[in-house]
Scaffold this active site. Sequence first.
Site, short mmCIF file in Angstrom:
data_model
loop_
_atom_site.label_atom_id
_atom_site.label_comp_id
_atom_site.label_asym_id
_atom_site.label_seq_id
_atom_site.Cartn_x
_atom_site.Cartn_y
_atom_site.Cartn_z
N TYR A 53 0.86 -1.19 0.00
CA TYR A 53 0.00 0.00 0.00
C TYR A 53 0.89 1.23 0.00
CZ TYR A 53 -5.01 0.12 -0.04
OH TYR A 53 -6.31 0.14 -0.47
N GLU A 55 -0.38 4.78 -0.71
CA GLU A 55 -1.13 6.02 -0.97
C GLU A 55 -0.24 7.22 -0.74
OE1 GLU A 55 -4.62 5.91 1.48
OE2 GLU A 55 -5.79 4.89 -0.05
N ASP A 199 -5.38 14.17 -25.17
CA ASP A 199 -5.47 12.76 -24.77
C ASP A 199 -4.86 11.94 -25.90
OD1 ASP A 199 -6.17 10.17 -24.23
OD2 ASP A 199 -8.30 10.58 -23.83
N THR A 225 -2.98 6.46 -22.16
CA THR A 225 -2.91 5.10 -21.65
C THR A 225 -1.51 4.59 -21.94
OG1 THR A 225 -3.68 4.27 -23.78
CG2 THR A 225 -5.35 4.55 -22.07
N LYS A 228 -1.58 0.87 -25.27
CA LYS A 228 -1.96 0.82 -26.69
C LYS A 228 -0.68 0.84 -27.54
CE LYS A 228 -6.46 2.59 -25.47
NZ LYS A 228 -7.47 3.66 -25.57
N ARG A 234 -1.61 -2.35 -18.84
CA ARG A 234 -2.87 -1.60 -18.82
C ARG A 234 -2.78 -0.53 -17.73
NH1 ARG A 234 -7.12 -2.64 -21.62
NH2 ARG A 234 -5.98 -4.34 -22.59
C1 PLP Z 1 -8.50 4.05 -24.72
C2 PLP Z 1 -8.77 5.47 -24.49
C3 PLP Z 1 -9.09 5.96 -23.20
C4 PLP Z 1 -9.46 5.07 -22.03
O1 PLP Z 1 -8.62 4.15 -21.62
P1 PLP Z 1 -9.11 2.94 -20.67
O2 PLP Z 1 -7.83 2.44 -20.18
O3 PLP Z 1 -9.86 2.00 -21.54
O4 PLP Z 1 -9.96 3.52 -19.59
C5 PLP Z 1 -9.21 7.32 -23.03
N1 PLP Z 1 -9.06 8.16 -24.06
C6 PLP Z 1 -8.81 7.73 -25.31
C7 PLP Z 1 -8.66 8.72 -26.40
C8 PLP Z 1 -8.67 6.37 -25.56
O5 PLP Z 1 -8.45 5.96 -26.82
#
Ligand code: PLP
Length: 414
Positions: A53, A55, A199, A225, A228, A234
């Site tokens: 933990y 935090e 994002d 993220t 990807k 993840r």
């Molecule tokens: C995949 C994605 C997210 C969210 O990611 P998660 O890990 O699935 O919650 C947010 N913004 C964009 C643009 C994405 O492609």
Amino acid sequence: MVYQNLAKADPELWSLVKQEIKRQKIGIELIASENYISEAVLEALATPLINKYSEGYPGKRYYGGNEIIDQVERLAIARAKKLFGAEHVNVQPLSGSPANAAVYQAFLEPGDKVLALKLDHGGHLTHGHALNFSGKLYNFTPYEVDSKTEEINLDILYELAKEVKPKMIVAGFSAYSRSLDWKKIAAIAKEVGAYCFADISHTAGLIAAGLLASPVPYFDVVSTTTHKTLRGPRGAIIMCREKYAEKIDRAVFPGTQGGPHENVIAAKATAFLEALKPEWQNYSQQVLDNARCLATELQARGYRLVSGGTDNHLLIIDLRSQEISGREAEKILEKIGISVSRSTIPNDPNPPFKSSGLRLGTPAITTRGFKENEVRLVADLIDRALKSGGDEKTLGLLKKETNSLSEKFPIPSL
Ligand SMILES: *Cc1c(COP(=O)(O)O)cnc(C)c1O
């Protein structure tokens, strides 16, 4: 990896895991948001750091025993800063959606006005969809792609920004195959007095490789993220200017999350190290080359692509002229072992569940070692499956071809 303890302790679960490993091995993964992590990243995930933990932040924890964990988290932060040239990085977000929740909480009050790309034009649920927390808490106005070019038109965005006067402009996408002029978007935000938030969840790996432009030098805050194109575990990170560091850190903890997952943070650190290596550029260049090749091959077989092609790792097929919906196409390809995701197309005449598009991406097959020759075979498999009329015998034969192609390219961690 060997999993002999799991196999012994929980045969019921193990049998499912084995089936999923097999599915990943023999199938072809074209879901644009997926990838395969390395063995090293997988091993980092399975470390006992999960037991801790922690935090708070390095040097300021609410639990004892964090001397080592602090070093792990600092390592991940230092590598992410180097990779993206960011002033401040928070590596704790559990995934992309919680990262975006923290970004909004840091900069906005409920009810504040925000501009973001509309979901069916390529945006993400967390960019203001009515069913998502973002759309419920904040007052989003969507912007759209230009109906002729199917690309984002910054002159239109500028006019909309002047009219709406938002507190924030969000740039980024989940289903858009063109690049963005970050500098210009940031200038529009500045002119109307809005924060600019990028994002880059989909393209972060390509940006880290220096092959796509980065918003980090121009934007107030950037989220991504890590699973990807970046090919990590993840999870997610948030990058921002130093002056917003405290706002962002507080919004992540205690604002939206509790204890961070330090094994995942460790795995992020390892993934960043991989992306800092010179080989990362070769990988990312091949992701782009494969996407372009897939686009050309599909166009040569008569498929129309939204916006006419791709500048990144993904493309969207407009199936309206093919007499098959996105959902049917997804199902047929699933039968031959090819995973794709149905997608809306801009101004889709059909509802999201039956949407008219198919989104394909090349990060996973590229990790596996596919190059243009294999991509051509994949385009051919897709075309034959979609034109099979659902004939089971044809699909059975195509499945065998899929399996034998993928089995020639083992996935590193499986
Ligand atoms: C995949 C994605 C997210 C969210 O990611 P998660 O890990 O699935 O919650 C947010 N913004 C964009 C643009 C994405 O492609």
